[in-house]
Design a protein around this motif. Sequence first.
Motif, short mmCIF file in Angstrom:
data_model
loop_
_atom_site.label_atom_id
_atom_site.label_comp_id
_atom_site.label_asym_id
_atom_site.label_seq_id
_atom_site.Cartn_x
_atom_site.Cartn_y
_atom_site.Cartn_z
N TYR A 254 18.19 20.64 33.40
CA TYR A 254 16.92 20.39 34.07
C TYR A 254 17.12 19.56 35.34
O TYR A 254 16.40 19.70 36.31
CB TYR A 254 15.97 19.68 33.11
CG TYR A 254 14.56 19.60 33.61
CD1 TYR A 254 13.78 20.75 33.68
CD2 TYR A 254 14.02 18.40 34.02
CE1 TYR A 254 12.49 20.67 34.15
CE2 TYR A 254 12.72 18.32 34.48
CZ TYR A 254 11.97 19.47 34.55
OH TYR A 254 10.70 19.41 35.01
N VAL B 125 20.39 17.50 37.87
CA VAL B 125 21.81 17.38 38.16
C VAL B 125 22.30 16.09 37.52
O VAL B 125 21.68 15.04 37.68
CB VAL B 125 22.04 17.32 39.68
CG1 VAL B 125 23.53 17.28 39.99
CG2 VAL B 125 21.40 18.52 40.35
N SER C 103 27.34 22.23 32.90
CA SER C 103 26.60 21.19 33.63
C SER C 103 26.27 21.61 35.07
O SER C 103 25.41 21.02 35.70
CB SER C 103 27.37 19.88 33.64
OG SER C 103 28.63 20.06 34.25
N GLU C 104 26.93 22.68 35.58
CA GLU C 104 26.61 23.13 36.93
C GLU C 104 25.53 24.21 36.91
O GLU C 104 25.01 24.58 37.96
CB GLU C 104 27.86 23.70 37.60
CG GLU C 104 28.97 22.68 37.84
CD GLU C 104 28.57 21.66 38.89
OE1 GLU C 104 28.06 22.07 39.95
OE2 GLU C 104 28.74 20.46 38.64
N LEU C 105 25.23 24.72 35.73
CA LEU C 105 24.27 25.83 35.64
C LEU C 105 22.84 25.31 35.62
O LEU C 105 22.58 24.17 35.28
CB LEU C 105 24.52 26.65 34.38
CG LEU C 105 25.90 27.30 34.25
CD1 LEU C 105 25.95 28.12 32.96
CD2 LEU C 105 26.20 28.17 35.44
N ARG C 106 21.91 26.22 35.95
CA ARG C 106 20.50 25.86 35.90
C ARG C 106 19.85 26.31 34.60
O ARG C 106 20.41 27.11 33.86
CB ARG C 106 19.78 26.48 37.08
CG ARG C 106 20.30 25.85 38.34
CD ARG C 106 19.58 26.31 39.55
NE ARG C 106 20.20 25.65 40.69
CZ ARG C 106 19.52 25.06 41.66
NH1 ARG C 106 18.21 25.09 41.65
NH2 ARG C 106 20.14 24.46 42.64
N VAL C 107 18.64 25.78 34.41
CA VAL C 107 17.94 25.97 33.13
C VAL C 107 17.93 27.42 32.63
O VAL C 107 18.34 27.67 31.50
CB VAL C 107 16.50 25.43 33.25
CG1 VAL C 107 15.72 25.73 31.99
CG2 VAL C 107 16.51 23.94 33.52
N PRO C 108 17.49 28.41 33.44
CA PRO C 108 17.36 29.75 32.87
C PRO C 108 18.70 30.33 32.42
O PRO C 108 18.77 31.01 31.40
CB PRO C 108 16.78 30.58 34.02
CG PRO C 108 16.26 29.60 35.00
CD PRO C 108 17.04 28.36 34.84
N ALA D 48 19.69 28.82 29.18
CA ALA D 48 18.85 29.37 28.11
C ALA D 48 19.35 30.76 27.72
O ALA D 48 19.37 31.11 26.54
CB ALA D 48 17.40 29.43 28.57
N ARG D 49 19.76 31.55 28.70
CA ARG D 49 20.21 32.90 28.38
C ARG D 49 21.53 32.90 27.63
O ARG D 49 21.89 33.87 26.98
CB ARG D 49 20.32 33.73 29.67
CG ARG D 49 18.97 34.09 30.25
CD ARG D 49 19.05 35.24 31.22
NE ARG D 49 19.70 34.89 32.47
CZ ARG D 49 19.07 34.35 33.52
NH1 ARG D 49 17.79 34.10 33.46
NH2 ARG D 49 19.74 34.07 34.61
N LEU E 131 18.65 26.51 23.82
CA LEU E 131 17.22 26.46 24.15
C LEU E 131 16.65 25.12 23.76
O LEU E 131 17.14 24.48 22.83
CB LEU E 131 16.51 27.56 23.35
CG LEU E 131 15.31 28.21 23.99
CD1 LEU E 131 15.76 28.96 25.23
CD2 LEU E 131 14.68 29.19 23.01
N ARG E 132 15.60 24.69 24.47
CA ARG E 132 14.97 23.44 24.09
C ARG E 132 13.46 23.61 23.92
O ARG E 132 12.87 24.52 24.50
CB ARG E 132 15.27 22.38 25.14
CG ARG E 132 14.69 22.63 26.52
CD ARG E 132 13.34 22.02 26.74
NE ARG E 132 13.34 20.59 26.59
CZ ARG E 132 13.51 19.75 27.60
NH1 ARG E 132 13.67 20.23 28.81
NH2 ARG E 132 13.46 18.46 27.42
#
Lengths: 329, 247, 281
Positions: free
Chosen positions: B53, B55, B69-74, B77-78, B82-83
């Motif tokens: 969510y 950086v 840790s470099e990836l974004r939320v979606p 999730a894929r 999931l949260r």
Amino acid sequence: MPPTASRLLLIGLVVLALAAPWLAPAYRTQISFLWVMIIFALTWDILGGQMGYNSFGNVVFFGVGMYGCAVIQRDTGLDYYPALCLGMTAGAALAVTLAAVLGSGLLGLRGHYFAIATLGLGFAAGEFASGWDFIGAGSGMVTPLYPGEVGDRESFFYFLLLALTVVTFFVLRRLYSGRFGLAINAIRDDEDKAEAMGIRTTLYKTTAWCVSAFFLGVTGAAVGNLIGFIDPRDVAFAGPTFGVWMVLMAILGGKGTLWGPVLGATVFHITQELFWTYLLGWQRVALGLVILAIVLFFPLGILGWARERWPERFGHAVEERPATGEGAS
Amino acid sequence: MKPILEVERVRKTFGGVVANNDITLEVPEGKIVGLIGPNGSGKTTLFNSIVGYHVIDGGSVRFDGREISELRVPRIARRGLLRTFQQTRIYGKMTCLENMLISVPQRDQTWLSILRKPPAADESKAEDLLEFVGLYAKRRLLAGELSFGQQKLLEFGMALMNEPRMLLLDEPTAGINPTLINGLMHRLRRVNEELAITLFVIEHNMSVIMSLAEYIYCLAHGELLAQGRPDEIQADQRVIDAYLGAH
Amino acid sequence: MSNLLIGAVFALAAYGMALVWGVMNVVNICQGEFVMLGGYTAYFLFKAGVHPLVGIPVAAVLLFVFGWLLYRAVIFRVVDKDLFISILATFGLSILLQQLANQLFGADVRTADAGFRTLFFFDNMVTVSVVKIVAFGAALLVGAILMLFLKKSRLGQAIRATAQNARAARIMGIDTGRVYATTYALNAAICGAAGALVAMTWLIHPYLGLPYTVRSFMIVILAGLGNVAAVLAAGLGLGAAENFAGFILGAEYQSAFVFALLVAILLWRRFWLDRTRGYLK
């Protein structure tokens, strides 16, 4: 509404629309513009109502389609119908490309920043077109003469626009009933949540704007030829009129519904025509008042109000599973 | 058992405030692990750091052995992490069924498949899961009209619909009617056992987390204070002090 | 020189917009129409024999009353609503006001030429009209009075308190309805004064509003809410950039440049924030 009644109503409306040029020949052009207005409201609602992104700049795609088509018609030297076909395709392609490019940047803006950015976009396009000599600058462009009897042109574009309206309506109905509709509704209700669930929000948002741009581009191409003259600020990129009417019509009918924009556009267009006839000179003052009244007193729109009033009619009711299911709690 | 989630020396500051300082923990695959700590100890911030969510300022987060840790939320999730949200988040103007239908796994969706209708299998799965969380009768109601507790259950159902490998639950029992808590715990265990979903749970209700989790981490003032089995945590004087000191 | 003055007038309107936005969470699209009405007030006073400089405070007072009435009639309905609703509603007002002006005053271009001299320096290389210097000074003066009012007076403090937390202010016994009405009226007054300056230095017509609204908005986006120095700097910078663009690209693209710049600024902010996964909110 039960499905059969809904289908009957739809068929009835289409039959009425097909017969209208003979029933009321004097109003043929006005009714043609009713189709345009319905397309405006329907395509605006894809983003504004279903996805929660309020755009004041959709009119850009309309104008781009219009100019794109007119340039093809002017420069290819083809006969009327081939040139028109090619022009409409090119206009639509141009509009969709523009939506994809702009969308990748602008659709990352949230809330009112998106609204304001698109407002700026609409005006920028109009001003830019008024300065560009290639498309006639401030004096605009004239589309080729229609090769037919007097009055044939009106009939041709009447049916073309009617067909476009019907296609737009059914394509959107199909899209809304699938994953696409669910996803853009989810983005509208809570975009952060949609992202947290792994939905490819950027892909959906851009696709939505491209769909909107496609129909607006084709419509723009047709309207340019119906009017016969393209003015950069008053016809093609008419932000303060068409650009805002789209929003108002969708809100008036009930945004976020399929029939709302159709209903809103019809009511608005008729009101507008009456103003034009009976309030000459003051019609735009009245328009300002209408905008205020709709926004202040009808923010839910006609269908939105009805859904609030009778939720069961729209299928929102408690419904037990018929067979005795095994409850987990 | 190999850890599915490894958090290593994660650090996150907001302005001058250190919300997470050098936090290292791991969650083994297939287990239920708890995360506790007084208010403001950085639990939700840690969740946010894990799911991308925001950086992070330092450290690493690995999910299933791969750095995320470099990836974004979606994208995270894929991958199956999931949260759920502390302030429950559902799609308020859509019906419960629609909320479920759009929560299907997004891994293999392509540009063409988004234009398709949801297959019938999705619908029956959604109905089964709604039944599982006890919301079947309300499936045609707008989700925004449900009570807070029901929305929480719906959010849980949506998370299951997504077929995650691991779920981060932010206070699943907060705001839920106490009489329903046992049912919810029962469901959480079933999800863990039958669907093999690893759970990482923030929880304030001590009796819930002590009986649910097999291992517990405790945060205080942004740092990892203690870790251990529930009985060890319960006996840990530092944990008791942190809770007493905070209130 | 002329750029500097343009910038100062923009900065005035922008400051009013930031005030309304920050305190009431309303984006006032009819900002430019207030400027236009202020301009007509000064013009009609000038026709009646009043010196344009005297017209500035009169325009401010009249617009204050107008803004107050407008708040009580319309704006109070949109204060607690979605921002989009306020944008649309004030857009409706903007159309209404500009069309009313068109019907009542006619579409002709007018000016309240006060007959100030033009100064020539360096063998006529640089020309500066006195009226522009006077107007620039007046703009700064209006801005200074406003800042003093917000800092020192009780009402000003109430406005700033409401801006920070309306609910807390209400609990502390501040009549937020009155604060909103005053804020909105104050904004109208500022724009009125700006309009009077426009009338005495350039031309006015019913449709001059939109550029002021758009530029105000750009300045606010650039400078943020509540930072006066930044608003002034952004206003002056924008005035200069615009004239420069008109010079480079040709006058026909000057407006296009302004609108494109608005989009560009928003995009720049969006991509800047995106690096930290933040959103422009």
